[in-house]
Design a protein around this motif. Structure first.
Motif, PDB file in Angstrom:
ATOM      1  N   ARG B  10    -111.116 -24.481  -5.824  1.00 18.51           N
ATOM      2  CA  ARG B  10    -110.390 -24.383  -4.563  1.00 18.51           C
ATOM      3  C   ARG B  10    -111.284 -24.789  -3.392  1.00 18.51           C
ATOM      4  NH1 ARG B  10    -109.440 -22.770  -0.062  1.00 18.51           N
ATOM      5  NH2 ARG B  10    -111.488 -21.830   0.087  1.00 18.51           N
ATOM      6  N   GLU B  11    -112.515 -24.299  -3.423  1.00 15.65           N
ATOM      7  CA  GLU B  11    -113.453 -24.580  -2.347  1.00 15.65           C
ATOM      8  C   GLU B  11    -113.758 -26.078  -2.280  1.00 15.65           C
ATOM      9  OE1 GLU B  11    -114.364 -21.806  -0.645  1.00 15.65           O
ATOM     10  OE2 GLU B  11    -115.318 -23.102   0.841  1.00 15.65           O
ATOM     11  N   LEU B  12    -113.955 -26.671  -3.442  1.00 12.84           N
ATOM     12  CA  LEU B  12    -114.293 -28.093  -3.498  1.00 12.84           C
ATOM     13  C   LEU B  12    -113.123 -28.936  -2.971  1.00 12.84           C
ATOM     14  CD1 LEU B  12    -116.722 -29.717  -4.374  1.00 12.84           C
ATOM     15  CD2 LEU B  12    -115.704 -29.991  -6.622  1.00 12.84           C
ATOM     16  N   ARG B  13    -111.915 -28.517  -3.358  1.00 10.05           N
ATOM     17  CA  ARG B  13    -110.733 -29.217  -2.864  1.00 10.05           C
ATOM     18  C   ARG B  13    -110.681 -29.154  -1.357  1.00 10.05           C
ATOM     19  NH1 ARG B  13    -105.374 -27.495  -6.232  1.00 10.05           N
ATOM     20  NH2 ARG B  13    -105.315 -29.254  -7.636  1.00 10.05           N
ATOM     21  N   SER B  14    -111.027 -28.005  -0.798  1.00  8.82           N
ATOM     22  CA  SER B  14    -110.895 -27.859   0.646  1.00  8.82           C
ATOM     23  C   SER B  14    -111.955 -28.699   1.358  1.00  8.82           C
ATOM     24  CB  SER B  14    -110.939 -26.394   1.066  1.00  8.82           C
ATOM     25  OG  SER B  14    -112.251 -25.954   1.223  1.00  8.82           O
ATOM     26  N   TYR B  15    -113.112 -28.965   0.714  1.00 11.28           N
ATOM     27  CA  TYR B  15    -114.079 -29.883   1.328  1.00 11.28           C
ATOM     28  C   TYR B  15    -113.461 -31.260   1.478  1.00 11.28           C
ATOM     29  CZ  TYR B  15    -118.301 -27.013   1.247  1.00 11.28           C
ATOM     30  OH  TYR B  15    -119.236 -26.066   1.499  1.00 11.28           O
ATOM     31  N   PHE B  16    -112.752 -31.685   0.423  1.00 16.88           N
ATOM     32  CA  PHE B  16    -112.247 -33.051   0.441  1.00 16.88           C
ATOM     33  C   PHE B  16    -110.885 -33.163   1.122  1.00 16.88           C
ATOM     34  CE2 PHE B  16    -115.541 -33.381  -2.738  1.00 16.88           C
ATOM     35  CZ  PHE B  16    -116.127 -34.585  -2.371  1.00 16.88           C
ATOM     36  N   MET B  70    -121.800 -23.659   6.556  1.00 12.23           N
ATOM     37  CA  MET B  70    -121.402 -22.747   7.634  1.00 12.23           C
ATOM     38  C   MET B  70    -120.003 -22.169   7.451  1.00 12.23           C
ATOM     39  SD  MET B  70    -120.862 -25.341  10.829  1.00 12.23           S
ATOM     40  CE  MET B  70    -119.508 -26.506  10.904  1.00 12.23           C
ATOM     41  N   ARG B  71    -119.120 -22.940   6.830  1.00 18.57           N
ATOM     42  CA  ARG B  71    -117.747 -22.448   6.735  1.00 18.57           C
ATOM     43  C   ARG B  71    -117.511 -21.563   5.524  1.00 18.57           C
ATOM     44  NH1 ARG B  71    -115.429 -25.309   3.031  1.00 18.57           N
ATOM     45  NH2 ARG B  71    -113.337 -24.664   3.597  1.00 18.57           N
ATOM     46  N   LEU B  72    -118.442 -21.554   4.587  1.00 18.49           N
ATOM     47  CA  LEU B  72    -118.200 -20.863   3.312  1.00 18.49           C
ATOM     48  C   LEU B  72    -117.594 -19.474   3.479  1.00 18.49           C
ATOM     49  CD1 LEU B  72    -121.283 -21.769   1.079  1.00 18.49           C
ATOM     50  CD2 LEU B  72    -118.905 -22.447   0.755  1.00 18.49           C
ATOM     51  N   LEU B 101    -121.252 -22.827  -5.931  1.00 18.89           N
ATOM     52  CA  LEU B 101    -121.183 -23.950  -6.870  1.00 18.89           C
ATOM     53  C   LEU B 101    -120.383 -25.110  -6.285  1.00 18.89           C
ATOM     54  CD1 LEU B 101    -120.770 -22.256 -10.360  1.00 18.89           C
ATOM     55  CD2 LEU B 101    -122.782 -23.401  -9.412  1.00 18.89           C
ATOM     56  N   ALA B 102    -119.320 -24.774  -5.537  1.00 17.35           N
ATOM     57  CA  ALA B 102    -118.524 -25.838  -4.925  1.00 17.35           C
ATOM     58  C   ALA B 102    -119.361 -26.618  -3.924  1.00 17.35           C
ATOM     59  CB  ALA B 102    -117.302 -25.243  -4.241  1.00 17.35           C
ATOM     60  N   ALA B 103    -120.083 -25.889  -3.055  1.00 23.58           N
ATOM     61  CA  ALA B 103    -120.917 -26.560  -2.059  1.00 23.58           C
ATOM     62  C   ALA B 103    -122.011 -27.375  -2.747  1.00 23.58           C
ATOM     63  CB  ALA B 103    -121.530 -25.523  -1.116  1.00 23.58           C
ATOM     64  N   PHE B 104    -122.534 -26.801  -3.826  1.00 18.59           N
ATOM     65  CA  PHE B 104    -123.608 -27.452  -4.577  1.00 18.59           C
ATOM     66  C   PHE B 104    -123.095 -28.743  -5.213  1.00 18.59           C
ATOM     67  CE2 PHE B 104    -126.733 -27.234  -8.263  1.00 18.59           C
ATOM     68  CZ  PHE B 104    -127.830 -27.510  -7.472  1.00 18.59           C
ATOM     69  N   ALA B 105    -121.921 -28.676  -5.802  1.00 18.41           N
ATOM     70  CA  ALA B 105    -121.328 -29.871  -6.423  1.00 18.41           C
ATOM     71  C   ALA B 105    -121.072 -30.931  -5.361  1.00 18.41           C
ATOM     72  CB  ALA B 105    -120.029 -29.501  -7.127  1.00 18.41           C
ATOM     73  N   PHE B 106    -120.635 -30.480  -4.198  1.00 19.38           N
ATOM     74  CA  PHE B 106    -120.364 -31.432  -3.121  1.00 19.38           C
ATOM     75  C   PHE B 106    -121.640 -32.168  -2.694  1.00 19.38           C
ATOM     76  CE2 PHE B 106    -120.256 -32.054   1.533  1.00 19.38           C
ATOM     77  CZ  PHE B 106    -119.423 -33.156   1.524  1.00 19.38           C
TER      78      PHE B 106
END
Lengths: 357, 244
Positions: B10-16, B70-72, B101-106
């Motif tokens: 979900r987090e990764l999706r929201s980055y993109f 910052m947004r996490l 993990l999402a931020a890390f993958a990004f």
């Protein structure tokens, strides 16, 4: 290394409560108290939450059984949301305990959260997500995948009528749809216990009706707690009402038992023209076992009397019959049940503005 | 594990779902290349090495990683969605790890976008590819450590700007702690042993030894333990923060 015993133990002594409590017990089932499914779906025992010097929730004790819809009432800031957050496992109680389906919210939080559907106050949602993506996330986080996830999402989408907005981004939805998305999220796993913080807030009358019908339809198989400001809602959907003021539970009972606290509850109100008032008063005195008070005085030439229905043999029909027989003009004749608003005001505002125990 | 995956996805999706991701990747690739050629003197060196590429990573991360982290948590707290997340059947630690993990993958995606540099240097000469592979791994681990610090700072506030500034400041101190700028101040106040401890926490010196080809386990372990420590701190901060 940075993360040596020193760091860990240093933090552990700083925050003992958190380090101990965050660890879910290995065998949550073992911590489960034996519970009676019918009567003890939610058990609060002297549940207390303090924020510094402020006691937001003060020793609240109550139970909710399966099949019950508890209306949770109270002025803003009375502690409704804080109580619900503790039941849902978002806040930890300062003292006292809360248990859901026999699981303690502090010792087995994951088991509690599995069994609860929770609609937080204001229905917060991830605005940048699409509606369907959000529901997929909500289903995945609860452990559903594949066909099962699809089936559960389809079911709630139909229940709350979200079909037309599934492909839209949540932030573009109207308030009513947002509330329904949040409600869908709470119903995905068909939980035994539903905690709904102001589920009809911001909905139009049709949507309110729809949500109430949904709550009523689900009621027999679940224990539901609904907080609301709208007192008509209590009579419309709730089997019981609890009123909280300044963190303390001030009343807990059916709508009728709360209304019975009003001095004018179940009083027959008779209105006659001012000119016929003495005649009517005399007649009513012969009927009533107690004194008849001239309740309303003179309003637009109509004098009103109020008599407890229990004091009259034969009740309202008898009064109507006798008044008619004696030729008195009846301007008004009805049974006053009282209004929950009055009960609410009486209980939440004492003479000194202080909550009554 | 599945729940961590759900949070991370979900987090990764929201980055993109916002332009932030694309802006970040473009800026990261453009800046790291520009610094390599113009400041690092990549071509003037006449050496087949990516050292002038990697040497700027700590400074790029210092600026860019706090923008990713910052947004996490700050945003979850601001919008109230933290209540949804933490009343779902998962522990705070699982949520913290999932988001990290999402931020890390990004960031890994952004770093992978610089791989043409590796190809270029192989066309121009014959570099030590082992060192480059190690440097990429080291850079990613360092980014993880910066992210973990940023995640903790984000959990301390509901304001993303404050989260950014706190993260940049703390990351700066850890980056600089091997340099005299910080060490002199420490030496002036504390006994020398403290200066050694502070110096050993320097991201620059740990990363520097990796990019110079001295690939030692302890540098990797250093960054990993930084990640673990700061994620633990994040968990504590999230649990404390939600009670307000």
């Amino acid at each position: 290394m940075r993360r040596g015993g020193k760091d860990e133990s240093g933090l552990a002594t700083d925050f003992p409560a958190i380090t101990v409590r965050r660890e879910a017990p290995v065998d949550a089932e073992a911590t489960r108290k034996s519970f009676n499914e019918m009567s003890e779906m939610i058990v609060l025992d002297r549940l207390t939450k303090r924020f510094g010097a402020l006691t937001a929730v003060d020793a609240v004790t109550m139970r909710v059984a399966k099949g019950e819809v508890l209306g949770f009432l109270g002025p803003n800031g009375a502690g409704k949301t804080t109580t619900m957050r503790m039941i849902a496992g978002f806040f930890e109680p300062t003292s006292g305990s809360a248990a859901v389906c026999g699981f303690d919210v502090v010792h087995a939080p994951i088991e509690v959260k599995r069994r609860i559907g929770y609609l937080p106050e204001g229905a917060p949602l991830y605005g940048d997500m699409r509606c369907d993506a959000f529901l997929e996330f909500a289903a995945s986080i609860r452990g559903f995948s594949g066909a099962e996830r699809r089936r559960r999402i389809d079911r709630v989408v139909e229940m709350v009528e979200l079909g037309e907005v599934l492909a839209r981004s949540i932030e573009t939805l109207s308030k009513g749809f947002k509330r329904r998305v949040a409600l869908a999220q709470a119903l995905l796993h068909d939980p035994d216990v539903l905690i709904l913080d102001e589920p009809t807030d911001g909905l139009d009358p049709n949507q309110k009706f729809h949500v109430r019908e949904m709550i009523k339809a689900m009621a027999p198989t679940k224990a539901i707690v609904v907080s609301t400001h709208i007192l008509e809602e209590v009579e419309a959907v709730c089997t019981r009402a609890a009123i909280i003021a300044r963190g303390r539970l001030v009343a807990d009972g059916t709508a009728d038992s709360l209304l019975a606290r009003l001095p004018h509850h179940n009083h027959i109100v008779v209105g006659v023209p001012q000119a016929e008032a003495p005649q009517a008063a005399a007649l009513l005195r012969t009927l009533a076992a107690e004194d008849v008070a001239a309740a309303g005085g003179d309003v637009d030439g109509v004098a009103t009397f109020s008599i407890a229905v229990d004091a009259i043999d034969g009740g309202l029909p008898a009064v109507a019959h006798h008044l008619k027989a004696s030729g008195v003009t009846i301007e008004r004749l009805y049974l006053e049940r009282g209004r929950l608003d009055d009960v609410f005001r009486n209980l939440t505002l004492g003479a000194d503005g202080e909550a009554r125990p | 594990m599945r729940r961590i995956g759900a949070v991370a996805l979900r987090e990764l999706r929201s980055y993109f779902s916002t332009p932030v991701a694309y802006v970040f990747i473009v800026i990261f690739v453009a800046m790291s290349s520009a610094l390599t050629f113009y400041v690092g003197g990549f071509l003037q060196r006449r050496e087949a090495t990516l050292e002038p590429f990697f040497m700027f990573h700590p400074w790029l991360y210092l600026l860019l990683i706090p923008a990713v982290s910052m947004r996490l948590w700050a945003e979850e707290r601001k919008t109230g969605t933290i209540e949804l997340l933490l009343t779902a059947p998962l522990t705070t630690a699982e949520a913290v790890v999932g988001k990290f993990l999402a931020a890390f993958a990004f960031v890994a995606v952004a770093l992978a976008a610089t791989l043409p540099m590796w190809v270029t240097v192989n066309i121009l000469g014959s570099p030590d590819n082992g060192v480059i592979a190690g440097s990429y791994a080291g850079s990613l681990l360092m980014a993880g450590a910066f992210l973990a610090i940023g995640s903790c700072m984000s959990a301390l506030t509901r304001n993303q700007v404050i989260a950014f500034i706190l993260a940049a400041t703390v990351c700066f101190l850890f980056t600089m702690s091997g340099l005299d700028l910080v060490l002199d101040a420490v030496r002036a106040v504390f006994p020398p042993v403290f200066a050694d401890v502070v110096a050993s926490l320097s991201f620059l010196s740990h990363f520097g030894s990796i990019t110079k080809g001295v690939i030692e386990l302890r540098d990797g372990v250093f960054f990993l333990s930084m990640i673990v420590f700061w994620l633990f701190a994040t968990t504590v901060a999230v649990d404390l923060g939600k009670a307000r």
